[in-house]
Design a protein around this motif. Structure first.
Motif, PDB file in Angstrom:
ATOM      1  N   GLN A  93      -8.900 122.839  44.108  1.00  0.00           N
ATOM      2  CA  GLN A  93      -8.292 123.319  42.867  1.00  0.00           C
ATOM      3  C   GLN A  93      -6.791 123.548  43.050  1.00  0.00           C
ATOM      4  N   THR A  94      -6.414 124.127  44.189  1.00  0.00           N
ATOM      5  CA  THR A  94      -4.998 124.354  44.468  1.00  0.00           C
ATOM      6  C   THR A  94      -4.242 123.034  44.522  1.00  0.00           C
ATOM      7  N   TYR A  95      -4.843 122.049  45.189  1.00  0.00           N
ATOM      8  CA  TYR A  95      -4.214 120.727  45.274  1.00  0.00           C
ATOM      9  C   TYR A  95      -4.037 120.128  43.881  1.00  0.00           C
ATOM     10  N   ASN A  96      -5.056 120.217  43.054  1.00  0.00           N
ATOM     11  CA  ASN A  96      -4.999 119.612  41.728  1.00  0.00           C
ATOM     12  C   ASN A  96      -3.940 120.237  40.839  1.00  0.00           C
ATOM     13  N   LEU A  97      -3.611 121.509  41.071  1.00  0.00           N
ATOM     14  CA  LEU A  97      -2.631 122.209  40.240  1.00  0.00           C
ATOM     15  C   LEU A  97      -1.214 122.151  40.795  1.00  0.00           C
ATOM     16  N   THR A  98      -1.069 121.612  41.998  1.00  0.00           N
ATOM     17  CA  THR A  98       0.243 121.537  42.630  1.00  0.00           C
ATOM     18  C   THR A  98       0.955 120.258  42.199  1.00  0.00           C
ATOM     19  N   VAL A  99       2.231 120.401  41.806  1.00  0.00           N
ATOM     20  CA  VAL A  99       3.051 119.242  41.455  1.00  0.00           C
ATOM     21  C   VAL A  99       3.703 118.713  42.731  1.00  0.00           C
ATOM     22  N   HIS A 100       3.442 117.448  43.034  1.00  0.00           N
ATOM     23  CA  HIS A 100       3.871 116.859  44.296  1.00  0.00           C
ATOM     24  C   HIS A 100       5.165 116.061  44.114  1.00  0.00           C
ATOM     25  N   PRO A 101       5.953 115.878  45.174  1.00  0.00           N
ATOM     26  CA  PRO A 101       7.208 115.121  45.072  1.00  0.00           C
ATOM     27  C   PRO A 101       7.019 113.734  44.454  1.00  0.00           C
ATOM     28  N   TRP A 102       5.911 113.066  44.760  1.00  0.00           N
ATOM     29  CA  TRP A 102       5.661 111.738  44.205  1.00  0.00           C
ATOM     30  C   TRP A 102       5.648 111.781  42.678  1.00  0.00           C
ATOM     31  N   GLU A 103       5.101 112.847  42.114  1.00  0.00           N
ATOM     32  CA  GLU A 103       5.025 112.946  40.654  1.00  0.00           C
ATOM     33  C   GLU A 103       6.409 113.064  40.031  1.00  0.00           C
ATOM     34  N   ARG A 104       7.297 113.844  40.671  1.00  0.00           N
ATOM     35  CA  ARG A 104       8.657 113.939  40.157  1.00  0.00           C
ATOM     36  C   ARG A 104       9.385 112.602  40.284  1.00  0.00           C
ATOM     37  N   GLN A 105       9.162 111.934  41.413  1.00  0.00           N
ATOM     38  CA  GLN A 105       9.799 110.628  41.623  1.00  0.00           C
ATOM     39  C   GLN A 105       9.375 109.626  40.541  1.00  0.00           C
ATOM     40  N   MET A 106       8.101 109.680  40.162  1.00  0.00           N
ATOM     41  CA  MET A 106       7.580 108.706  39.202  1.00  0.00           C
ATOM     42  C   MET A 106       7.877 109.091  37.752  1.00  0.00           C
ATOM     43  N   TYR A 107       7.826 110.359  37.425  1.00  0.00           N
ATOM     44  CA  TYR A 107       7.755 110.757  36.004  1.00  0.00           C
ATOM     45  C   TYR A 107       8.917 111.605  35.507  1.00  0.00           C
ATOM     46  N   LEU A 108       9.770 112.107  36.391  1.00  0.00           N
ATOM     47  CA  LEU A 108      10.814 113.041  35.934  1.00  0.00           C
ATOM     48  C   LEU A 108      11.724 112.407  34.889  1.00  0.00           C
ATOM     49  N   GLU A 109      12.068 111.153  35.110  1.00  0.00           N
ATOM     50  CA  GLU A 109      12.967 110.478  34.167  1.00  0.00           C
ATOM     51  C   GLU A 109      12.276 109.294  33.485  1.00  0.00           C
ATOM     52  N   ALA A 110      10.966 109.311  33.521  1.00  0.00           N
ATOM     53  CA  ALA A 110      10.224 108.226  32.880  1.00  0.00           C
ATOM     54  C   ALA A 110      10.352 108.325  31.372  1.00  0.00           C
ATOM     55  N   PRO A 111      10.381 107.174  30.690  1.00  0.00           N
ATOM     56  CA  PRO A 111      10.505 107.212  29.216  1.00  0.00           C
ATOM     57  C   PRO A 111       9.251 107.814  28.589  1.00  0.00           C
TER      58      PRO A 111
END
Length: 447
Positions: A429-447
């Protein structure tokens, strides 16, 4: 040894501090250090730990629905006289592994060491002795200037150059373990950058698990003295090899000493017992993963074509299958290749033996071996056509499989099985709720 023998050893070894240690459901060593003045009292009567400790994950967060809360009292950690080691790398210090007992000195039914002991008693009652050996892989990392970690050095697989780079540390590890009475069979440079593997000489499953755990602690401590991190993480980096824990098991006739797995014939290299035992491991492989590979990171290692098994298959001499039979002669044994070092080894071995026992009891058939084909590179269509199942591809699937496997859950005991699942699902559950660096790399500036 008995308890007086242990006290004599403490005196003869000039020990001033004893680390009284148990391993929680995560396989994490938990201990208190005891001064010399209390040795007699503790060796005879143990020391207390809160039962609630067993409902904690590796991040020290507690499962909210655990049965052991602050109000549930203590268990006693009672040193096992046969699980004592002087620690040569520390001054006047020793460690003793413990059995968990209730406060009136009855076995605590969630004790991992005693759970393994109960499973072994089934085999002993049928005149079968088990030997086990654990092969562990680890990686050496160094801190970088930016605070991250990176492989300390490269070095090719099984090369002398790879040994030369860390010869001082590796020889110190072997010498320290040998000084404690733990015999290292071999230590070598493995596939990944700064990755090594060691194996400790076979013994009873309980002793094998004990010695494996002490070996891990010694390796970590000696690496730390040199400013290095010895990591047993299953998949520390996307582009680096993962670290596994291979369990080797052999069955012997208590009276004759004969190997019960060996068939003794070229066309029948395995006995009927050997085939049934392997079939049990295959039948319960999904649930075994919940105990032998019990973290989200584990499943980033168990991938096809990765030198780690992803398919449920067996073969003789084949390193691409889940269950490898390295030798079919007098040293015949079964090697289970999907475990890793995030497990509690007592639980892991319990699962393997309970599964093998179930296969023997039901005279299960493992099917034909895959001796000459690299199963790891089979496509899904090829696997389906050959009747080969995949291991779980994620921790939630593995935990669900464990929960639904009555053979494995019964072997763990009701309390240990239920609470283990709660602790691991809290981690998930902790893992599922944690925002990982990969997610920021992929989605932070995604349209």
């Amino acid at each position: 040894m008995d308890r007086q023998d242990l006290l004599n050893r403490l005196k003869d070894d000039k020990i001033e501090y004893l680390w009284v240690t148990y391993h929680d459901f995560n396989g994490r060593a938990c201990a208190k250090t005891i001064p010399k003045s209390r040795f007699a009292e503790v060796v005879e009567g143990g020391i207390v730990f809160a039962r609630a400790n067993l409902n904690f994950g590796v991040d020290d967060h507690m499962a909210a629905d655990g049965i052991w809360g602050a109000q549930t009292g203590d268990f006693l950690a009672l040193p096992d006289p046969d699980a004592y080691w002087k620690l040569p790398h520390l001054d006047n210090t020793a460690i003793a592994l413990c059995n968990m007992m209730t406060e009136d000195y009855q076995p605590f039914d969630a004790c991992p060491r005693q759970i393994l002991g109960r499973t072994l008693s089934r085999f002993a009652g049928q005149g079968i002795e088990i030997t086990a050996a654990l092969e562990a892989e680890f990686s050496l990392f160094a801190k970088t200037e930016d605070g991250h970690v990176a492989p300390s050095r490269a070095g090719g697989m099984f090369t002398v150059a790879g040994l030369n780079q860390f010869a001082d540390l590796l020889h110190d590890i072997v010498a320290t373990l040998e000084a404690t009475g733990i015999q290292v069979e071999q230590m070598g440079k493995e596939y990944g950058a700064s990755q090594f593997e060691f194996s400790v000489r076979y013994d009873t499953p309980l002793a094998a698990a004990d010695r494996y755990l002490i070996s891990k602690e010694v390796t970590r401590a000696l690496a730390l003295q040199r400013g290095l991190i010895a990591s047993y993480m299953p998949k520390p980096f996307t582009d680096l090899a993962g670290n596994g824990l291979h369990a080797n098991l052999a069955l012997w006739d208590t009276n004759s000493g004969s190997n019960l797995l060996a068939g003794g014939e070229l066309e029948n290299p395995l006995s009927a017992i050997g085939r049934h035992f392997i079939a049990g491991l295959m039948a319960h492989a999904h649930g075994i993963c919940g105990l032998g590979a019990p973290t989200v990171n584990s499943y980033k290692r168990l991938q096809p074509a990765s030198w780690a098994p992803a398919h449920i298959a067996w073969g003789i001499g084949n390193r691409g299958v889940l269950l490898r039979v390295p030798d079919v002669n007098k040293r015949c044994r079964v090697e289970y290749r999907a475990g890793d070092n995030t497990c509690n080894p007592y639980f892991f071995l319990t699962a393997l033996l309970a599964a093998g026992w179930d296969g023997m009891r039901n005279k299960a058939d493992p099917g034909a071996p895959f001796n000459d084909e690299d199963v790891g590179h089979f496509s899904e269509a090829q696997s389906a056509a050959r009747g080969i199942q995949f291991l779980p591809r994620s921790l939630p699937v593995a935990l669900d499989a464990l929960e639904n496997d009555r053979v494995l859950m019964d072997a763990l005991s009701p309390a240990a099985g239920r609470e283990f699942l709660k602790v691991k699902r809290l981690e998930l559950q902790t893992y599922n709720l944690t925002v990982h660096p990969w997610e920021r790399q992929m989605y932070l500036e995604a349209p």
